[in-house]
Scaffold this motif. Structure first.
Motif, PDB file in Angstrom:
ATOM      1  N   ASN A  55      11.676 -10.698  -3.220  1.00  0.00           N
ATOM      2  CA  ASN A  55      10.311 -11.217  -3.075  1.00  0.00           C
ATOM      3  C   ASN A  55       9.622 -10.459  -1.950  1.00  0.00           C
ATOM      4  OD1 ASN A  55      10.797 -13.144  -5.032  1.00  0.00           O
ATOM      5  ND2 ASN A  55      10.814 -14.898  -3.631  1.00  0.00           N
ATOM      6  N   GLN A  56       8.470  -9.887  -2.233  1.00  0.00           N
ATOM      7  CA  GLN A  56       7.735  -9.120  -1.220  1.00  0.00           C
ATOM      8  C   GLN A  56       6.294  -9.604  -1.171  1.00  0.00           C
ATOM      9  OE1 GLN A  56       8.833  -6.824   0.994  1.00  0.00           O
ATOM     10  NE2 GLN A  56      10.948  -7.166   0.336  1.00  0.00           N
ATOM     11  N   SER A  57       6.129 -10.894  -0.827  1.00  0.00           N
ATOM     12  CA  SER A  57       4.778 -11.444  -0.790  1.00  0.00           C
ATOM     13  C   SER A  57       3.954 -10.834   0.333  1.00  0.00           C
ATOM     14  CB  SER A  57       4.824 -12.968  -0.626  1.00  0.00           C
ATOM     15  OG  SER A  57       5.301 -13.315   0.661  1.00  0.00           O
ATOM     16  N   GLY A  58       4.598 -10.114   1.247  1.00  0.00           N
ATOM     17  CA  GLY A  58       3.854  -9.403   2.289  1.00  0.00           C
ATOM     18  C   GLY A  58       2.832  -8.449   1.700  1.00  0.00           C
ATOM     19  N   ILE A  59       3.098  -7.960   0.485  1.00  0.00           N
ATOM     20  CA  ILE A  59       2.127  -7.083  -0.176  1.00  0.00           C
ATOM     21  C   ILE A  59       0.884  -7.890  -0.542  1.00  0.00           C
ATOM     22  CG2 ILE A  59       1.713  -5.638  -2.200  1.00  0.00           C
ATOM     23  CD1 ILE A  59       4.750  -4.952  -2.147  1.00  0.00           C
ATOM     24  N   GLY A  60       1.086  -9.011  -1.209  1.00  0.00           N
ATOM     25  CA  GLY A  60      -0.047  -9.864  -1.585  1.00  0.00           C
ATOM     26  C   GLY A  60      -0.769 -10.457  -0.389  1.00  0.00           C
ATOM     27  N   ARG A  61      -0.007 -10.669   0.667  1.00  0.00           N
ATOM     28  CA  ARG A  61      -0.615 -11.209   1.885  1.00  0.00           C
ATOM     29  C   ARG A  61      -1.381 -10.140   2.660  1.00  0.00           C
ATOM     30  NH1 ARG A  61       2.224 -16.270   2.829  1.00  0.00           N
ATOM     31  NH2 ARG A  61       4.188 -16.286   1.686  1.00  0.00           N
ATOM     32  N   GLY A  62      -1.264  -8.882   2.224  1.00  0.00           N
ATOM     33  CA  GLY A  62      -1.990  -7.795   2.876  1.00  0.00           C
ATOM     34  C   GLY A  62      -1.339  -7.308   4.152  1.00  0.00           C
ATOM     35  N   LEU A  63      -0.062  -7.638   4.346  1.00  0.00           N
ATOM     36  CA  LEU A  63       0.630  -7.221   5.575  1.00  0.00           C
ATOM     37  C   LEU A  63       1.106  -5.776   5.483  1.00  0.00           C
ATOM     38  CD1 LEU A  63       2.710 -10.475   6.152  1.00  0.00           C
ATOM     39  CD2 LEU A  63       0.582  -9.791   7.273  1.00  0.00           C
ATOM     40  N   TYR A  64       1.380  -5.325   4.270  1.00  0.00           N
ATOM     41  CA  TYR A  64       1.732  -3.930   4.023  1.00  0.00           C
ATOM     42  C   TYR A  64       1.419  -3.645   2.565  1.00  0.00           C
ATOM     43  CZ  TYR A  64       6.033  -6.475   2.811  1.00  0.00           C
ATOM     44  OH  TYR A  64       6.923  -7.376   2.312  1.00  0.00           O
ATOM     45  N   SER A  65       1.370  -2.358   2.240  1.00  0.00           N
ATOM     46  CA  SER A  65       0.897  -1.992   0.905  1.00  0.00           C
ATOM     47  C   SER A  65       2.069  -1.730  -0.039  1.00  0.00           C
ATOM     48  CB  SER A  65       0.038  -0.735   0.990  1.00  0.00           C
ATOM     49  OG  SER A  65       0.852   0.377   1.323  1.00  0.00           O
ATOM     50  N   GLU A  66       1.729  -1.667  -1.303  1.00  0.00           N
ATOM     51  CA  GLU A  66       2.707  -1.279  -2.319  1.00  0.00           C
ATOM     52  C   GLU A  66       3.315   0.085  -1.959  1.00  0.00           C
ATOM     53  OE1 GLU A  66       3.377  -3.222  -5.120  1.00  0.00           O
ATOM     54  OE2 GLU A  66       4.866  -1.747  -5.768  1.00  0.00           O
ATOM     55  N   ALA A  67       2.471   1.004  -1.498  1.00  0.00           N
ATOM     56  CA  ALA A  67       2.963   2.345  -1.139  1.00  0.00           C
ATOM     57  C   ALA A  67       3.932   2.266   0.043  1.00  0.00           C
ATOM     58  CB  ALA A  67       1.793   3.264  -0.804  1.00  0.00           C
ATOM     59  N   ASP A  68       3.610   1.407   1.032  1.00  0.00           N
ATOM     60  CA  ASP A  68       4.532   1.214   2.162  1.00  0.00           C
ATOM     61  C   ASP A  68       5.892   0.749   1.652  1.00  0.00           C
ATOM     62  OD1 ASP A  68       2.547   1.821   4.025  1.00  0.00           O
ATOM     63  OD2 ASP A  68       1.937  -0.286   4.228  1.00  0.00           O
ATOM     64  N   TYR A  69       5.836  -0.243   0.758  1.00  0.00           N
ATOM     65  CA  TYR A  69       7.086  -0.793   0.216  1.00  0.00           C
ATOM     66  C   TYR A  69       7.872   0.286  -0.522  1.00  0.00           C
ATOM     67  CZ  TYR A  69      10.369  -3.048  -2.819  1.00  0.00           C
ATOM     68  OH  TYR A  69      11.535  -3.352  -3.472  1.00  0.00           O
ATOM     69  N   GLN A  70       7.188   1.069  -1.344  1.00  0.00           N
ATOM     70  CA  GLN A  70       7.882   2.088  -2.140  1.00  0.00           C
ATOM     71  C   GLN A  70       8.489   3.164  -1.250  1.00  0.00           C
ATOM     72  OE1 GLN A  70       8.692   1.700  -5.094  1.00  0.00           O
ATOM     73  NE2 GLN A  70       7.235   0.244  -5.974  1.00  0.00           N
ATOM     74  N   ARG A  71       7.778   3.502  -0.171  1.00  0.00           N
ATOM     75  CA  ARG A  71       8.301   4.503   0.764  1.00  0.00           C
ATOM     76  C   ARG A  71       9.598   4.009   1.399  1.00  0.00           C
ATOM     77  NH1 ARG A  71       3.369   6.291   2.221  1.00  0.00           N
ATOM     78  NH2 ARG A  71       3.071   4.414   3.455  1.00  0.00           N
ATOM     79  N   LEU A  72       9.573   2.773   1.850  1.00  0.00           N
ATOM     80  CA  LEU A  72      10.769   2.204   2.481  1.00  0.00           C
ATOM     81  C   LEU A  72      11.915   2.110   1.469  1.00  0.00           C
ATOM     82  CD1 LEU A  72      12.046   0.927   5.006  1.00  0.00           C
ATOM     83  CD2 LEU A  72      11.189  -1.283   4.216  1.00  0.00           C
ATOM     84  N   THR A  73      11.587   1.712   0.246  1.00  0.00           N
ATOM     85  CA  THR A  73      12.618   1.552  -0.783  1.00  0.00           C
ATOM     86  C   THR A  73      13.248   2.894  -1.149  1.00  0.00           C
ATOM     87  OG1 THR A  73      11.499  -0.396  -1.651  1.00  0.00           O
ATOM     88  CG2 THR A  73      13.060   0.698  -3.121  1.00  0.00           C
ATOM     89  N   ALA A  74      12.438   3.947  -1.208  1.00  0.00           N
ATOM     90  CA  ALA A  74      12.978   5.272  -1.530  1.00  0.00           C
ATOM     91  C   ALA A  74      13.966   5.711  -0.447  1.00  0.00           C
ATOM     92  CB  ALA A  74      11.844   6.282  -1.659  1.00  0.00           C
TER      93      ALA A  74
END
Ligand SMILES: [Mg+2]
Ligand SMILES: [Zn+2]
Length: 198
Positions: A55-74
């Motif tokens: 669960n990454q509701s931080g994206i929907g909450r505007g705390l970080y972006s989808e791109a931020d998440y994808q960068r970290l995941t990669a």
């Protein structure tokens, strides 16, 4: 004849793979739970596909972006691969019913305890949910596994109460380290039964 379905080890992220500081979105804040990568390598050696469901509701909450998440995941996926525990997939839910960003504000079917991420992974990665296992640190993780008919469910750390992260992390560490050790022993493998000799 269709290819055989693979068994999966579903992994929650925060509090299971990495220490849960709350809304971790940067590599500098990402600390692997000691023992987690070793345990995942052992699961991989047993033939289980490693699949992150987070669960990454931080994206929907505007705390970080989808791109931020994808960068970290990669980056995280690279660390898994280097540890002999290549990820078969990484799924996340960016939604929340009260998300600040309207595009993510919904009651979705992927936010745990809903089983959407596990079901999508089963479809896309040809997984056999009925012979799979989930590792989580909250009741919502376990409930998602129940809803997806994943029979083996391991609760690491605390039981999902809003425990301070400082309390949660050492517990997850101890449990995962014990798990990695246990996987080296044959009694544990036979306890997992069908997971051995995959
Ligand atoms: Mg968690
Ligand atoms: Zn969702």
């Amino acid at each position: 004849m269709p290819a055989a379905l693979r068994r999966a080890a579903f992994l929650d992220r925060d509090g299971v793979i990495n220490v849960d500081h709350g809304y971790v979105c940067r590599r500098e804040d990402f600390a692997f739970v000691p023992g987690a990568l070793a345990a995942c390598a052992a699961l991989h050696d047993l033939g289980l596909a490693l699949v992150v469901v987070s669960n990454q509701s931080g994206i929907g909450r505007g705390l970080y972006s989808e791109a931020d998440y994808q960068r970290l995941t990669a980056w995280m996926a690279g660390e898994f691969a280097a540890a002999g525990a290549p990820l078969a997939g990484a799924y996340h839910c960016p939604h929340h019913p009260q998300a600040r960003l309207a595009g993510y504000r919904r009651a979705c079917d992927c936010r745990k305890p809903a089983p959407g991420m596990l079901l999508a992974a089963a479809r896309e990665l040809s997984l056999d949910l009925n012979r799979s296992v989930l590792f989580g640190d909250k009741d919502s993780d376990i409930e998602a596994a129940v809803a997806a008919a994943v029979p083996q469910r391991v609760l690491l750390g605390t039981d999902g109460r809003a425990a301070p992260p400082a309390d949660r992390a050492p517990l997850a560490t101890a449990r995962f380290a014990a798990l990695a050790d246990a996987m080296k022993s044959s009694p544990f493998r036979s306890a997992l039964g069908e997971f051995a000799h995959a």
